[in-house]
Design an enzyme around this catalytic site. Structure first.
Site, PDB file in Angstrom:
ATOM      1  N   HIS A  38      -9.665   2.615   0.317  1.00  0.00           N
ATOM      2  CA  HIS A  38      -8.236   2.282   0.313  1.00  0.00           C
ATOM      3  C   HIS A  38      -7.893   1.581  -0.999  1.00  0.00           C
ATOM      4  O   HIS A  38      -8.221   0.410  -1.200  1.00  0.00           O
ATOM      5  CB  HIS A  38      -7.917   1.384   1.505  1.00  0.00           C
ATOM      6  CG  HIS A  38      -6.449   1.214   1.760  1.00  0.00           C
ATOM      7  ND1 HIS A  38      -5.478   1.655   0.894  1.00  0.00           N
ATOM      8  CD2 HIS A  38      -5.789   0.616   2.798  1.00  0.00           C
ATOM      9  CE1 HIS A  38      -4.282   1.358   1.386  1.00  0.00           C
ATOM     10  NE2 HIS A  38      -4.454   0.731   2.539  1.00  0.00           N
TER      11      HIS A  38
ATOM     12  N   HIS B 267      -1.915   8.399   6.235  1.00  0.00           N
ATOM     13  CA  HIS B 267      -2.260   7.122   5.608  1.00  0.00           C
ATOM     14  C   HIS B 267      -3.684   6.749   6.010  1.00  0.00           C
ATOM     15  O   HIS B 267      -4.468   6.310   5.178  1.00  0.00           O
ATOM     16  CB  HIS B 267      -1.265   6.051   6.042  1.00  0.00           C
ATOM     17  CG  HIS B 267      -1.407   4.746   5.335  1.00  0.00           C
ATOM     18  ND1 HIS B 267      -1.333   4.638   3.965  1.00  0.00           N
ATOM     19  CD2 HIS B 267      -1.611   3.486   5.807  1.00  0.00           C
ATOM     20  CE1 HIS B 267      -1.483   3.360   3.613  1.00  0.00           C
ATOM     21  NE2 HIS B 267      -1.654   2.648   4.715  1.00  0.00           N
TER      22      HIS B 267
ATOM     23  N   GLU C  24      -0.191   5.498  13.825  1.00  0.00           N
ATOM     24  CA  GLU C  24       0.099   6.715  13.079  1.00  0.00           C
ATOM     25  C   GLU C  24      -0.215   7.957  13.918  1.00  0.00           C
ATOM     26  O   GLU C  24       0.562   8.916  13.922  1.00  0.00           O
ATOM     27  CB  GLU C  24      -0.695   6.738  11.778  1.00  0.00           C
ATOM     28  CG  GLU C  24      -0.345   7.917  10.882  1.00  0.00           C
ATOM     29  CD  GLU C  24      -1.009   7.869   9.510  1.00  0.00           C
ATOM     30  OE1 GLU C  24      -0.561   8.601   8.619  1.00  0.00           O
ATOM     31  OE2 GLU C  24      -1.981   7.101   9.343  1.00  0.00           O
TER      32      GLU C  24
ATOM     33  N   CYS D  55       0.807  -1.225   0.000  1.00  0.00           N
ATOM     34  CA  CYS D  55       0.000   0.000   0.000  1.00  0.00           C
ATOM     35  C   CYS D  55       0.837   1.270   0.000  1.00  0.00           C
ATOM     36  O   CYS D  55       0.276   2.373  -0.025  1.00  0.00           O
ATOM     37  CB  CYS D  55      -0.954  -0.015   1.186  1.00  0.00           C
ATOM     38  SG  CYS D  55      -2.098  -1.415   1.142  1.00  0.00           S
TER      39      CYS D  55
ATOM     40  N   LYS E 106      -9.017   8.497   2.660  1.00  0.00           N
ATOM     41  CA  LYS E 106      -9.671   7.190   2.557  1.00  0.00           C
ATOM     42  C   LYS E 106     -11.093   7.198   3.121  1.00  0.00           C
ATOM     43  O   LYS E 106     -11.866   6.285   2.835  1.00  0.00           O
ATOM     44  CB  LYS E 106      -8.816   6.123   3.237  1.00  0.00           C
ATOM     45  CG  LYS E 106      -7.494   5.861   2.518  1.00  0.00           C
ATOM     46  CD  LYS E 106      -6.658   4.799   3.228  1.00  0.00           C
ATOM     47  CE  LYS E 106      -5.348   4.547   2.498  1.00  0.00           C
ATOM     48  NZ  LYS E 106      -4.377   5.658   2.630  1.00  0.00           N
TER      49      LYS E 106
ATOM     50  N   PHE F 260       1.868  -3.417   3.923  1.00  0.00           N
ATOM     51  CA  PHE F 260       2.212  -4.748   4.411  1.00  0.00           C
ATOM     52  C   PHE F 260       3.674  -5.053   4.054  1.00  0.00           C
ATOM     53  O   PHE F 260       4.171  -4.657   3.002  1.00  0.00           O
ATOM     54  CB  PHE F 260       1.315  -5.802   3.777  1.00  0.00           C
ATOM     55  CG  PHE F 260      -0.102  -5.822   4.303  1.00  0.00           C
ATOM     56  CD1 PHE F 260      -0.480  -5.074   5.401  1.00  0.00           C
ATOM     57  CD2 PHE F 260      -1.056  -6.612   3.691  1.00  0.00           C
ATOM     58  CE1 PHE F 260      -1.777  -5.108   5.883  1.00  0.00           C
ATOM     59  CE2 PHE F 260      -2.359  -6.661   4.155  1.00  0.00           C
ATOM     60  CZ  PHE F 260      -2.723  -5.905   5.254  1.00  0.00           C
TER      61      PHE F 260
END
Length: 408
Positions: free
Chosen positions: A336, A302, A313, A162, A331, A395
């Site tokens: 996403h 993010h 975060e 991502c 998002k 990931f």
């Protein structure tokens, strides 16, 4: 060369529609694009954020070569064309040997893989398309963009899950700085809203399960967040050396001043506790830009709407940027889009710098009380933003932070 590079063009194709202006209006409006998805009907999570272009419509927009492209590659081509037009460049007249293409992709063409695998099992080997391999390999977004634009310089396809779109922009910045190219067309593209991928994310516990209120499902940093909403899309930036842009009379939209990349080396899919890798990436990006933390005015987070990611975060932002710059997360509106997300959000950060407006986080009703950050909610906020950072995490423990500025 050191110093910032110019962002002279942007292009977006997202669940809000085609074109950067359309997406900007949508994120500033703060209304989610999530909707029931017929492809996912009958699954535990049956909604997503899809680009509102059918495959046929996308093919017509892309043109004659679309017959050989997977959907994500077509989205990449559309976004790249817009970005190049926006930059005031013409592929018919530029020196293609000096143009690089870097398009990240996290998952590749899973729909094509599923379709051809099904044909193999049902109908036999002779009925599998001879285009199967170029349809499914994740570098063909970069390949098709290079073909469409006649770009014969370096062509790369980073895959950092991502964070792929942000990684692509960072890599492209280095190509421009090093003199390996004069123009870089960089970003990310993704279209992997298949039944298998959706089920895989559901089994991990990563997806929101608000099937009765899909438009309220993605809610970054909210106390009641329960996961992300899958999406597709593409985002592309055009990068040039600042002096080259000035020489041809181009007016940059913004400047890419710094990049930082790190790896958690902790867990395949969970963020490292306390987000030390993300913090290191932010600090590295600021050092690369020659800026101090207190100079950051805005954070494009993010912000996946998952419990662990948002917590790590938020804690990292509060720790490194205690002066509480404004925070947004696209998002909530766009879902996403995996490998495309970092590039889409970098483009939106450019627009925040340019317009002096911070879009709100959709569906954010009550910020998690554990978070000491200034989330923009309910409506867009006017703000004089000179320095902004855009976070992307993936990931595998990938962390990428881009520093964008209004002036060089």
């Amino acid at each position: 060369m050191t110093g910032p590079v110019a962002v002279t063009g942007i292009g977006l194709v997202t669940p809000a529609g085609e074109g950067a202006a359309t997406t900007w209006d949508a994120v500033c409006g703060g209304v989610s694009t999530a909707a029931p998805d017929p492809v996912l009907a009958g699954l535990p999570v049956d909604f997503s954020c899809r680009v509102p272009l059918s495959d046929d419509d996308l093919g017509r927009r892309v043109g004659r070569a679309s017959w050989r492209m997977a959907r994500y590659a077509g989205l990449a081509v559309l976004a790249a064309r817009e970005a190049v037009r926006d930059a005031g460049l013409d592929p018919r007249t530029w020196n293609g040997d000096r143009v690089a293409v870097v398009i990240g992709c996290g998952l590749g063409a899973d729909a094509a893989r599923d379709e051809q695998g099904g044909r193999l099992e049902r109908l036999g080997p002779e009925m599998v398309s001879p285009l199967t391999i170029p349809l499914i390999i994740p570098n063909m977004g970069a390949g098709e963009v290079a073909i469409a634009l006649g770009a014969r310089g370096p062509s790369l396809a980073p895959n950092t899950a991502c964070a792929s779109g942000a990684t692509a922009i960072a890599v492209a910045r280095d190509l421009v700085r090093s003199g390996q190219c004069d123009v870089a067309v960089a970003g990310g593209a993704e279209s992997a809203l298949t039944r298998l991928v959706s089920t895989g994310f559901w089994r991990m516990g990563a997806l929101s399960q608000r099937t009765g209120a899909v438009a309220e499902a993605s809610r970054p940093f909210d106390v009641d967040r329960d996961g992300f909403v899958g999406a597709e899309g593409a985002g592309v930036l055009v990068l040039e050396r600042t002096r080259d842009a000035a020489a041809r009379g181009a007016r940059p939209r913004a400047f890419l001043a710094g990049c930082g990349s790190t790896t958690d080396a902790c867990h395949p899919v969970a963020p490292a506790p306390g987000a030390p890798g993300a913090e290191a990436a932010l600090r590295a990006a600021l050092a690369d830009a020659g800026l101090a933390p207190h100079e950051v005015d805005h954070v494009n987070a993010h912000g996946t709407s998952t419990p662990l990611n948002d917590a790590g975060e938020a804690a990292m932002i509060a720790r490194v940027l205690p002066h509480r710059p404004s925070v947004t997360a696209a998002k909530g509106v766009l879902g996403h889009s995996a490998g495309a997300a970092g590039a889409i959000e970098a483009a939106l950060t450019v627009l925040t710098l340019q317009h002096g407006t911070v879009p709100p986080i959709a569906n954010l009703r009550a910020v998690d009380p554990a978070f000491d950050i200034d989330c923009v909610a309910k409506q867009a906020r006017r703000q004089d933003v000179r320095v902004a950072v855009s976070h992307s995490f993936g990931f595998g423990g990938h962390n990428v932070v881009l520093v964008l500025t209004r002036n060089p």
